[in-house]
Design an enzyme around this catalytic site. Structure first.
Site, PDB file in Angstrom:
ATOM      1  N   GLU A 144      -3.477   3.076   9.350  1.00  0.00           N
ATOM      2  CA  GLU A 144      -2.787   2.516   9.007  1.00  0.00           C
ATOM      3  C   GLU A 144      -1.728   1.633   9.437  1.00  0.00           C
ATOM      4  O   GLU A 144      -1.938   1.035  10.500  1.00  0.00           O
ATOM      5  CB  GLU A 144      -1.430   4.286   9.037  1.00  0.00           C
ATOM      6  CG  GLU A 144      -1.880   4.859   7.448  1.00  0.00           C
ATOM      7  CD  GLU A 144      -1.366   3.889   6.135  1.00  0.00           C
ATOM      8  OE1 GLU A 144      -0.758   3.072   6.449  1.00  0.00           O
ATOM      9  OE2 GLU A 144      -1.502   4.670   5.134  1.00  0.00           O
ATOM     10  N   ASN A 184       5.984   5.505   1.023  1.00  0.00           N
ATOM     11  CA  ASN A 184       4.812   4.473   1.048  1.00  0.00           C
ATOM     12  C   ASN A 184       5.673   3.188   0.770  1.00  0.00           C
ATOM     13  O   ASN A 184       6.323   2.548   0.164  1.00  0.00           O
ATOM     14  CB  ASN A 184       3.148   4.736   1.130  1.00  0.00           C
ATOM     15  CG  ASN A 184       2.398   5.483   1.927  1.00  0.00           C
ATOM     16  OD1 ASN A 184       2.887   4.492   2.862  1.00  0.00           O
ATOM     17  ND2 ASN A 184       1.976   5.720   1.535  1.00  0.00           N
ATOM     18  N   ASP A 205      -0.523   2.409  -1.832  1.00  0.00           N
ATOM     19  CA  ASP A 205      -0.648   2.904  -0.226  1.00  0.00           C
ATOM     20  C   ASP A 205       0.430   1.791   0.901  1.00  0.00           C
ATOM     21  O   ASP A 205       1.259   1.311  -0.147  1.00  0.00           O
ATOM     22  CB  ASP A 205      -1.562   3.308   0.712  1.00  0.00           C
ATOM     23  CG  ASP A 205      -1.116   4.114   1.821  1.00  0.00           C
ATOM     24  OD1 ASP A 205      -0.533   3.839   2.247  1.00  0.00           O
ATOM     25  OD2 ASP A 205      -2.047   5.061   1.859  1.00  0.00           O
TER      26      ASP A 205
END
Length: 295
Positions: A17, A149, A198
């Site tokens: 991430e 997000n 995301d």
């Protein structure tokens, strides 16, 4: 639109991430949240470095000191010293809290924005969005979020974008760059139930790029919300960032998180960092500009 895979860094992240480009050192940074590791990859030398962290790094910002990160750990926000491992806490959740920090990005003034999510499965709006100012104060800016997000700004920082992955929605706001305030929240795009927006970043043409978790693609949204998808060889891309010498490379992190053995066999590069060449570019996000050289 050019979208050409030029390199794959096979790091087998469980939950890769937060990919971030450092233009000063030509290095890309990202985190594996669940494995409590930070990664840096120096592009010219193809040098991969891994840092073990004391807590899960869920989001982070580069700072004016190359050995210090502003880290949004699962349990709080701290200045994290990469070499010594020391943490200077700015904010911590109460003990026993089920909320953890998630994605973070800096705005054009060098303030750090970071969202949260609830790990007990509650997606009814128990999470929120926080801003870390240059004086190191932390302010909650938004509530009623399921999984925060996809934080991004357009070129003149008049618009701010935030995704709620639990609702498959990307919102847009009016943004006051001087005061750091958000207002006039509205739905930018609503995605179908099987894909969740995301990590995101804006390109220089005003289009929003978003990694679509569960969608096996990265999407590019026009300023009015028209969608163009670009396939990636994994089911769960997690975050995107532009970088490279000409800022025309798109870095894409990915995750093995909760995938079956069959799914991993079908997509053996799952958990890799992918590097794509595009024919658009973007301005790298600024470093966090807080003054923390206090005595």
């Amino acid at each position: 639109m050019m979208f050409e895979l030029v390199d794959t860094i096979d790091v087998k992240n469980y939950l890769g991430e937060g990919v971030t480009w450092d233009s000063e050192t030509q290095t890309v940074w990202w985190t594996d949240i669940e494995e409590k590791q930070l990664f840096s990859y120096q592009l010219d030398q193809r040098k991969l470095t891994t840092f073990d962290t004391p807590y899960r790094v869920c989001g982070f910002a580069l700072t004016q000191q190359t050995d210090v990160m502003l880290a949004a750990f699962d349990c709080g926000i701290a200045l994290y010293h990469l070499v010594s491992g020391n943490t200077e806490w700015l904010f911590q959740f109460p003990e026993g809290a089920t909320v953890r920090f998630n994605e973070g990005r800096t705005d054009a003034k060098g303030r750090f924005w970071v969202g949260t999510m609830n790990e007990n499965g509650d997606k009814t709006g128990s999470s929120g969005l926080y801003r870390v100012d240059t004086d190191l104060s932390v302010t909650k800016m938004e509530a009623d979020v399921g999984i925060c997000n996809g934080l991004a700004w357009n070129a003149d920082a008049s618009r701010f974008y935030m995704a709620d992955s639990s609702k498959q929605i990307i919102y847009k706001y009016d943004f006051d760059i001087d005061g750091g305030d958000i207002s006039a929240k509205s739905t930018f795009v609503q995605l179908p139930a099987h894909t969740s927006p995301d990590g995101a970043m804006m390109d220089g043409e005003g289009y929003l790029w978003s990694a679509l978790w569960g969608g096996s693609c990265v999407a590019r949204f026009s300023p009015t919300g028209e969608q163009q998808n670009f396939a990636v060889p994994v089911e769960q891309p997690t975050c995107v960032a532009f970088g490279g010498e000409h800022n025309d490379l798109l870095f894409v992190t990915s995750a093995c998180y909760q995938l079956s053995d069959e799914a991993l066999t079908a997509a053996p590069k799952t958990g890799s960092l992918f590097i794509y060449r595009t024919n658009v570019s973007s301005t790298p996000r600024p470093r966090f500009s807080g003054d923390f050289n206090h005595g």
